[in-house]
Design a protein around this motif. Structure first.
Motif, PDB file in Angstrom:
ATOM      1  N   ASN A   1      -6.883  -5.823  25.026  1.00 29.88           N
ATOM      2  CA  ASN A   1      -6.634  -4.386  25.184  1.00 29.88           C
ATOM      3  C   ASN A   1      -5.145  -4.125  25.405  1.00 29.88           C
ATOM      4  O   ASN A   1      -4.446  -4.948  25.988  1.00 29.88           O
ATOM      5  CB  ASN A   1      -7.435  -3.827  26.362  1.00 29.88           C
ATOM      6  CG  ASN A   1      -8.903  -3.735  26.023  1.00 29.88           C
ATOM      7  OD1 ASN A   1      -9.290  -3.754  24.855  1.00 29.88           O
ATOM      8  ND2 ASN A   1      -9.730  -3.626  27.042  1.00 29.88           N
ATOM      9  N   HIS A   2      -4.683  -3.006  24.922  1.00 30.25           N
ATOM     10  CA  HIS A   2      -3.317  -2.483  25.023  1.00 30.25           C
ATOM     11  C   HIS A   2      -2.372  -3.054  23.961  1.00 30.25           C
ATOM     12  O   HIS A   2      -1.237  -2.603  23.874  1.00 30.25           O
ATOM     13  CB  HIS A   2      -2.722  -2.677  26.435  1.00 30.25           C
ATOM     14  CG  HIS A   2      -3.621  -2.187  27.517  1.00 30.25           C
ATOM     15  ND1 HIS A   2      -3.956  -0.862  27.682  1.00 30.25           N
ATOM     16  CD2 HIS A   2      -4.310  -2.856  28.475  1.00 30.25           C
ATOM     17  CE1 HIS A   2      -4.789  -0.730  28.689  1.00 30.25           C
ATOM     18  NE2 HIS A   2      -5.018  -1.933  29.197  1.00 30.25           N
ATOM     19  N   ASP A   3      -2.788  -4.043  23.181  1.00 36.86           N
ATOM     20  CA  ASP A   3      -1.939  -4.543  22.093  1.00 36.86           C
ATOM     21  C   ASP A   3      -1.970  -3.566  20.921  1.00 36.86           C
ATOM     22  O   ASP A   3      -2.997  -2.915  20.679  1.00 36.86           O
ATOM     23  CB  ASP A   3      -2.431  -5.909  21.601  1.00 36.86           C
ATOM     24  CG  ASP A   3      -1.869  -7.057  22.405  1.00 36.86           C
ATOM     25  OD1 ASP A   3      -1.298  -6.818  23.480  1.00 36.86           O
ATOM     26  OD2 ASP A   3      -2.000  -8.197  21.945  1.00 36.86           O
ATOM     27  N   HIS A   4      -0.874  -3.503  20.181  1.00 45.81           N
ATOM     28  CA  HIS A   4      -0.837  -2.658  18.984  1.00 45.81           C
ATOM     29  C   HIS A   4      -1.772  -3.235  17.930  1.00 45.81           C
ATOM     30  O   HIS A   4      -1.953  -4.446  17.824  1.00 45.81           O
ATOM     31  CB  HIS A   4       0.587  -2.584  18.421  1.00 45.81           C
ATOM     32  CG  HIS A   4       1.506  -1.760  19.261  1.00 45.81           C
ATOM     33  ND1 HIS A   4       1.476  -0.389  19.282  1.00 45.81           N
ATOM     34  CD2 HIS A   4       2.469  -2.124  20.134  1.00 45.81           C
ATOM     35  CE1 HIS A   4       2.377   0.059  20.123  1.00 45.81           C
ATOM     36  NE2 HIS A   4       3.008  -0.974  20.663  1.00 45.81           N
ATOM     37  N   CYS A   5      -2.368  -2.352  17.143  1.00 44.64           N
ATOM     38  CA  CYS A   5      -3.308  -2.788  16.114  1.00 44.64           C
ATOM     39  C   CYS A   5      -3.286  -1.817  14.940  1.00 44.64           C
ATOM     40  O   CYS A   5      -2.700  -0.744  15.022  1.00 44.64           O
ATOM     41  CB  CYS A   5      -4.720  -2.873  16.694  1.00 44.64           C
ATOM     42  SG  CYS A   5      -5.281  -1.318  17.437  1.00 44.64           S
TER      43      CYS A   5
END
Length: 154
Positions: free
Chosen positions: A115-119
């Motif tokens: 969670n919170h990583d760019h995708c």
């Protein structure tokens, strides 16, 4: 008499190479000896049996198959067929792939971003949920929310 010896010598001259071939066929290599082809080995199996690319004569399986050595979990790989687990996936942000165990449901699961990583797509995230947190923001992996654990903007 000289004439009778001529054809006999000719016949002997023809038989010697044939006898050499028979000896060559009968002199197969044993288990553990280096080889290039299956036909060189008594067992009929010439395979790679370690990380070393050299092939060796090995015994056949109970099902009369020649099985090459496969990498255990943790070794770097390019194809799933290289691994004992038949599972070759990324396990971090790195592009490198490694042999990894399958799940208890015998699935080969790719590593996913926390969670919170760019995708860019839902399948990149552990939560399977990739949403922009605001209209201008780049999408990020977010936790699923709600009673049905849906992929909803917060």
């Amino acid at each position: 008499m000289a004439r009778a010896g001529g054809p006999l010598l000719l016949l002997l001259h023809m038989l010697v190479p044939m006898m050499a071939k028979v000896e060559l066929i009968l002199s197969h290599k044993g288990i553990g000896e280096t080889c290039d082809e299956n036909t060189e080995c008594q067992s009929g199996c010439c395979v790679i049996n370690s990380l070393n690319p050299q092939k060796f004569c090995t015994s056949q399986t109970v099902f009369l198959q020649c099985v090459s050595w496969q990498k255990p979990n943790g070794y770097q790989c390019q194809l799933s067929s290289e691994c004992r687990s038949n599972c070759c996936v990324t396990n971090s942000y790195s592009r490198h792939r490694f042999c990894t165990p399958k799940t208890i449901f015998l699935q080969c699961v790719q590593w996913r971003k926390p969670n919170h990583d760019h995708c860019w797509h839902h399948r990149e995230c552990r939560s399977q949920c990739c949403l922009p947190l605001s209209e201008e923001a780049r999408p990020r992996c977010v936790a699923r929310t709600g009673i049905l654990a849906q992929c909803l903007p917060t």
